[in-house]
Design a protein around this motif. Structure first.
Motif, PDB file in Angstrom:
ATOM      1  N   THR A 174       4.587  -8.500  -0.892  1.00 39.21           N
ATOM      2  CA  THR A 174       5.608  -7.981   0.036  1.00 39.21           C
ATOM      3  C   THR A 174       6.525  -9.067   0.570  1.00 39.21           C
ATOM      4  O   THR A 174       7.569  -8.757   1.144  1.00 39.21           O
ATOM      5  CB  THR A 174       4.912  -7.298   1.224  1.00 39.21           C
ATOM      6  N   THR A 178       2.276 -12.429   6.522  1.00 38.62           N
ATOM      7  CA  THR A 178       1.293 -12.591   5.454  1.00 38.62           C
ATOM      8  C   THR A 178       1.365 -13.983   4.847  1.00 38.62           C
ATOM      9  O   THR A 178       0.350 -14.647   4.611  1.00 38.62           O
ATOM     10  CB  THR A 178       1.520 -11.537   4.367  1.00 38.62           C
ATOM     11  N   ASP A 198       0.070 -14.101  -1.267  1.00 35.51           N
ATOM     12  CA  ASP A 198       0.716 -12.812  -1.013  1.00 35.51           C
ATOM     13  C   ASP A 198       0.131 -11.766  -1.961  1.00 35.51           C
ATOM     14  O   ASP A 198       0.766 -11.400  -2.969  1.00 35.51           O
ATOM     15  CB  ASP A 198       2.234 -12.956  -1.209  1.00 35.51           C
ATOM     16  N   PRO A 199      -1.080 -11.290  -1.660  1.00 33.33           N
ATOM     17  CA  PRO A 199      -1.733 -10.355  -2.597  1.00 33.33           C
ATOM     18  C   PRO A 199      -0.932  -9.083  -2.842  1.00 33.33           C
ATOM     19  O   PRO A 199      -0.950  -8.538  -3.942  1.00 33.33           O
ATOM     20  CB  PRO A 199      -3.068 -10.042  -1.906  1.00 33.33           C
ATOM     21  N   GLN A 200      -0.221  -8.590  -1.840  1.00 38.25           N
ATOM     22  CA  GLN A 200       0.518  -7.341  -1.973  1.00 38.25           C
ATOM     23  C   GLN A 200       1.919  -7.545  -2.536  1.00 38.25           C
ATOM     24  O   GLN A 200       2.587  -6.565  -2.886  1.00 38.25           O
ATOM     25  CB  GLN A 200       0.613  -6.658  -0.595  1.00 38.25           C
TER      26      GLN A 200
END
Length: 435
Positions: free
Chosen positions: A83, A88, A79-81
């Motif tokens: 969110t 994702t 989950d790079p962001q």
């Protein structure tokens, strides 16, 4: 007066000829008894050989080796962001997490070819298992957890002794280097052996270590539910009418002849009937338990009707006469007196019919229940498979892992049959009455 003295004659049953015939008869009876005992012994011996063969090949499938690894659920990968969006999380490359953890245990492996061989140790489904963990508990992201992932089938079979280490490397699927890696993982405690929960909690899969029986078990239960719901009331009602109420004329004679003939019709013919009528004419869903249940109900109806009629006929006429004599109507005679007394025999017919239905494959193949089903069916109209068909499909797979799973599935099917028979015997004893 002179007495006439005559020599008494020996009685016929005391003569030598009679004694010889008597000895022959007793010898023939002993031989006949020995033939019967020998036939039973041969049958039991063959059954024991069959069961021993199935159990010896299938009992290992109830345990499976897993790979215990410390997985870092890298937020940058999952989950790079940050969110926590389900799409994702679902689309992350979880297989890379398993490969990174495995390669960390073998830092000396550097070449691309060796890494590919090392990554083959962990199952192709490891990424799906990690994804399911994160989807169930997103708080795992950013933590390190020791998890158990499925070991690839070839290495599971190696540890179970089904792949011979002494065979030349060119003649086995596991290389010498991979065997060394497996031995190191075992010595480090990274491989654990335990109950194979995947066999009962997973659906079908192309990978033997992930293949399970859940979809087949649920599909069999749904199909048998439809079969029971149709065959039992219709079969008993038809038997009661034909035996107790139907007039004896050419029409009923024709019906009886056709019922007896249907009991001998090959099961695949009923599958063709289901394909032509229920699928093509009525456009019912293909591979659905409702269609399979209807086809199996048609197949088992003759057996239930014939057995039920025989049970009704075995009730003494005095029962009927006594009930009629105290003012009961013909319907009351049947429902209150004849049917309860005939229920043990009827239950026997139902046992035979349901056991036949549970083990049938050919008619279900004709209506499409040979489909590759991963998800568990949620209703009578969903695509499904059944245990016999799943056994048929696994038996055709060349992988060694499917050989043991095929035998294990047969053992599960036999357990279902024994459980059904036990329940039916209990019910039969409960309904049994003496007169």
């Amino acid at each position: 007066m002179t007495d006439i003295i005559s020599t008494p004659r020996a009685a016929p049953y005391q003569s030598d000829d009679f004694a010889a015939r008597l000895r022959k008869r007793y010898a023939a009876e002993r031989r006949f008894k020995m033939y019967g005992i020998a036939a039973i012994a041969i049958a039991l011996g063959m059954l024991a050989v069959l069961l021993a063969s199935i159990v010896s090949q299938g009992y290992t499938a109830f345990a499976q080796h897993d790979l215990s690894l410390e997985i870092y659920f890298d937020p940058a990968e999952i989950d790079p962001q940050g969110t926590r969006d389900e799409a994702t999380l679902s689309g992350a490359n979880y297989a890379a997490l398993a490969r990174q953890s495995l390669q960390a245990a073998f830092p000396e492996v550097e070449s691309r070819t060796e890494r590919r061989r090392l990554n083959a140790i962990v199952s192709n489904g490891a990424g799906f298992e990690l994804r399911q963990m994160v989807m169930d508990n997103p708080d795992l992201i950013g933590t390190r957890q020791t998890v158990r992932l499925a070991l690839a089938s070839d290495y599971d079979q190696l540890l179970k002794g089904n792949i011979d280490r002494d065979v030349p490397e060119a003649n086995r699927k596991v290389s010498d280097q991979q065997i060394q890696w497996i031995d190191k993982l075992v010595s480090n405690g990274n491989i654990v052996n335990g109950w194979n929960w995947r066999l009962f909690m997973n659906g079908d899969s192309r990978d033997p270590e992930l293949a399970g029986l859940k979809a087949g078990i649920v599909g069999s239960l749904l199909t048998l539910a439809v079969t029971l719901g149709l065959a039992i009331p219709i079969g008993i009602s038809a038997a009661v009418y034909l035996e107790e109420f139907a007039p004896k004329n050419k029409l009923t004679d024709l019906i009886e002849v056709n019922i007896n003939n249907l009991a001998a019709v090959p099961s695949i013919v009923f599958g063709l009937l289901g394909l032509a009528v229920f699928l093509n004419a009525f456009n019912m869903p293909r591979s659905a338990p409702v269609v399979g249940g209807i086809v199996l109900a048609l197949m088992t109806l003759p057996t239930i009707i014939i057995a039920s009629r025989a049970a009704l006929k075995a009730v003494p006429p005095s029962i009927r006469e006594a009930a009629l004599g105290v003012g009961a109507s013909p319907l009351q005679v049947v429902t209150h007196h004849v049917l309860p007394l005939a229920m043990p025999g009827i239950m026997t017919g139902i046992i035979i019919g349901m056991a036949h239905a549970l083990g049938e494959t050919a008619p279900l193949l004709m209506i499409g229940m040979i489909a590759f089903i991963v998800d568990t069916p949620g209703g009578f109209g969903d695509a499904a498979t059944v245990l016999p068909v799943q056994i048929f499909m696994w038996a055709d797979s060349p992988e060694r892992g499917f050989v043991e799973r095929t035998s294990a599935a047969i053992m599960v099917l036999l357990a279902f049959l024994i459980a059904m028979n036990a329940i039916a015997v209990v019910l039969r004893k409960r309904f049994e009455r003496r007169w």
